[in-house]
Design a protein around this motif. Structure first.
Motif, short mmCIF file in Angstrom:
data_model
loop_
_atom_site.label_atom_id
_atom_site.label_comp_id
_atom_site.label_asym_id
_atom_site.label_seq_id
_atom_site.Cartn_x
_atom_site.Cartn_y
_atom_site.Cartn_z
N ILE A 104 41.29 34.60 47.16
CA ILE A 104 41.78 33.23 47.10
C ILE A 104 41.14 32.50 48.27
N GLU A 105 40.37 31.43 47.99
CA GLU A 105 39.40 30.91 48.95
C GLU A 105 39.67 29.45 49.30
N SER A 106 39.49 29.14 50.58
CA SER A 106 39.78 27.80 51.08
C SER A 106 38.52 27.00 51.33
N ARG B 88 39.06 34.43 42.72
CA ARG B 88 38.51 35.46 41.85
C ARG B 88 39.66 36.41 41.50
N ASP B 89 40.06 36.40 40.26
CA ASP B 89 41.08 37.32 39.72
C ASP B 89 42.45 37.19 40.38
N PHE B 90 42.75 36.03 40.96
CA PHE B 90 44.10 35.84 41.51
C PHE B 90 45.15 35.96 40.40
N ASN B 91 44.79 35.53 39.20
CA ASN B 91 45.70 35.67 38.07
C ASN B 91 46.04 37.13 37.80
N PRO C 116 42.65 36.54 51.23
CA PRO C 116 42.61 35.11 51.54
C PRO C 116 41.53 34.85 52.59
N CYS C 117 40.62 33.92 52.33
CA CYS C 117 39.52 33.66 53.27
C CYS C 117 38.91 32.30 52.97
N ALA C 118 38.10 31.81 53.90
CA ALA C 118 37.31 30.61 53.63
C ALA C 118 36.16 30.98 52.70
N ILE C 119 35.68 30.01 51.95
CA ILE C 119 34.70 30.31 50.91
C ILE C 119 33.34 30.75 51.47
N ASP C 120 33.08 30.54 52.76
CA ASP C 120 31.81 31.03 53.32
C ASP C 120 31.76 32.55 53.39
N GLN C 121 32.92 33.21 53.25
CA GLN C 121 32.95 34.68 53.25
C GLN C 121 32.69 35.27 51.87
N ASP C 122 32.58 34.42 50.87
CA ASP C 122 32.44 34.89 49.49
C ASP C 122 31.26 35.84 49.28
N ARG D 141 38.02 27.72 39.78
CA ARG D 141 38.88 26.75 40.46
C ARG D 141 40.34 27.17 40.31
N LEU D 142 41.09 27.02 41.38
CA LEU D 142 42.51 27.38 41.35
C LEU D 142 43.30 26.19 40.80
N GLU D 143 43.73 26.30 39.56
CA GLU D 143 44.36 25.19 38.86
C GLU D 143 45.87 25.17 39.05
#
Length: 410
Positions: A274-276, A82-85, A247-253, A52-54
């Motif tokens: 980073i997923e929407s 995933r690994d945005f940090n 950057p993408c929607a989470i269905d592309q995960d 989760r992006l906090e």
């Protein structure tokens, strides 16, 4: 056999496919919630193995870029990563990264759900001053939508005009269609990825069946390899360790869980994501909008009259069934689509908070909220239409030209 997933990368059987008929299904081609309800994003994070992006990451983005976080970031539209940090670590050390996103061109015009990742990607490009590659998967849509090659290529160019109209910097942006670009180093990377993914693994990740033709089964490496800088030797020659943020929607995960599993095995860095969440249909928050139902979405080609009609007639309201009850009980903001749309596109946080408070308490009526939404959407669409009208075929050719971008990190 693929290596065991690390750092939260769940790659096993059933992920992205159907573990059980009663569970929600989220993959690149199907999004359905349990019993026709809402997508449970907490369960999706757990199932996919992302994070989760906090709030601390949002504040860190603001500190590093020196600008306010995008509305999609600060309101949780982009909610997982995933690994945005690690990308922020790279940037803070003064090193570089690049952005990669894309579009499957299956329709003439884009709706607002299609625009969300591009609006956010433009913010990322402007904030971090980094290059961007945009993939138009005309080959994918030719196979999944039963379009001809010629029609798929035509739609790719039409969609490219809408993407360019979002305001991307041509000195930092390369747009390519698969039919025109795949070959050379790009194809070499596709073969490297394909050799690492068994048939059983691709079925487990994507839910393919025995009825799917081999074109579908062989497609995932095509969407995977733009994650690797060596796929673009005209841009990133000698920069094989350059990190990639998608950057993408989470269905592309599912594509990128596969990619992240394979990357270290072929000598590349894992891409970060980073997923929407999904932009809801006008009729209610039940997953993605349906391109087959024009009244389920606001399109960038809609007139102000179209927008007013769609919002007033089809936007699901959380208001009560009478003014008396509404004044007494207030609106249910959890299901109200006009409020949710304003959460995406109304920039003013104070105004949005005021609307939520007044509408939720019954002091503001549904008609007033819809009126404000119509104003906001009409302004956005009119601005986009003006920008798109100025995009010529020559501009499309310029963005899609295979060329170096000498000032992409300036």
């Amino acid at each position: 056999m693929a290596e065991e997933p690390k750092n939260g990368d769940a790659v096993g059987s059933g992920v992205g496919g159907r573990e059980a008929e009663e569970e929600q299904v989220v993959n690149p081609w199907e999004v359905t919630a349990k019993d026709g309800g809402k997508i449970d994003y907490d369960k999706l994070i757990e199932k996919f193995g992302c994070q989760r992006l906090e709030e601390p990451l949002v504040r860190r983005v603001e500190r590093l870029t020196g600008r306010p976080a995008h509305v999609f970031l600060r309101r949780g539209v982009f909610f997982a990563h995933r690994d945005f940090n690690e990308i922020l670590d790279v940037y803070e050390r003064g090193e570089k990264f690049y952005l990669y996103t894309g579009r499957g061109p299956s329709s003439e015009a884009l709706h607002f759900g299609h625009l969300v990742p591009f609006m956010f990607t433009k913010y990322l490009q402007d904030a971090f001053k980094v290059p961007l590659v945009i993939q138009l998967t005309d080959d994918e849509k030719c196979m999944w939508k039963n379009l001809t090659v010629e029609e798929s290529k035509r739609l790719a160019r039409e969609n490219a005009k809408d993407i360019i109209a979002c305001g991307f910097d041509i000195t930092r942006t390369f747009i390519f269609s698969d039919f025109n670009y795949v070959g050379g180093a790009f194809y070499e990377n596709m073969v490297k990825v394909a050799k690492c993914v068994t048939f059983n693994k691709v079925v487990g990740i994507f839910g393919f069946t025995n009825e799917d033709h081999i074109g579908k089964i062989s497609f995932p490496p095509v969407q995977a390899v733009p994650s690797f800088p060596s796929s673009f030797p005209h841009l990133f020659s000698g920069k094989d360790n350059l990190r990639c943020l998608i950057p993408c929607a989470i269905d592309q995960d599912p594509y990128f869980r596969m990619t992240r599993d394979v990357a270290p095995r072929i000598g590349y860095q894992k891409p970060a994501l980073i997923e929407s969440s999904f932009f809801p249909a006008l009729q209610g928050e039940t997953g993605k909008m349906s391109a087959s139902d024009p009244n389920s979405a606001i399109y960038v080609t809609d007139s102000s009259k179209d927008i007013k009609n769609k919002v007033n007639r089809y936007a699901f309201s959380g208001g009560q069934d009478s003014i008396e009850n509404h004044r007494k009980y207030g609106a249910n903001l959890e299901v109200d689509i006009p409020v949710k749309y304003l959460g995406f596109f109304l920039e003013d946080d104070a105004e949005l908070d005021h609307i939520r408070k007044e509408y939720g308490a019954g002091r503001m009526l549904t008609g007033e909220v819809k009126k404000r939404l119509i104003e906001v959407l009409s302004e956005l669409v009119e601005r986009h239409q003006r920008a798109r009208a100025s995009v010529t075929d020559e501009m499309v050719d310029a963005f899609m030209a295979v060329r170096p971008l000498p000032h992409m990190f300036s």
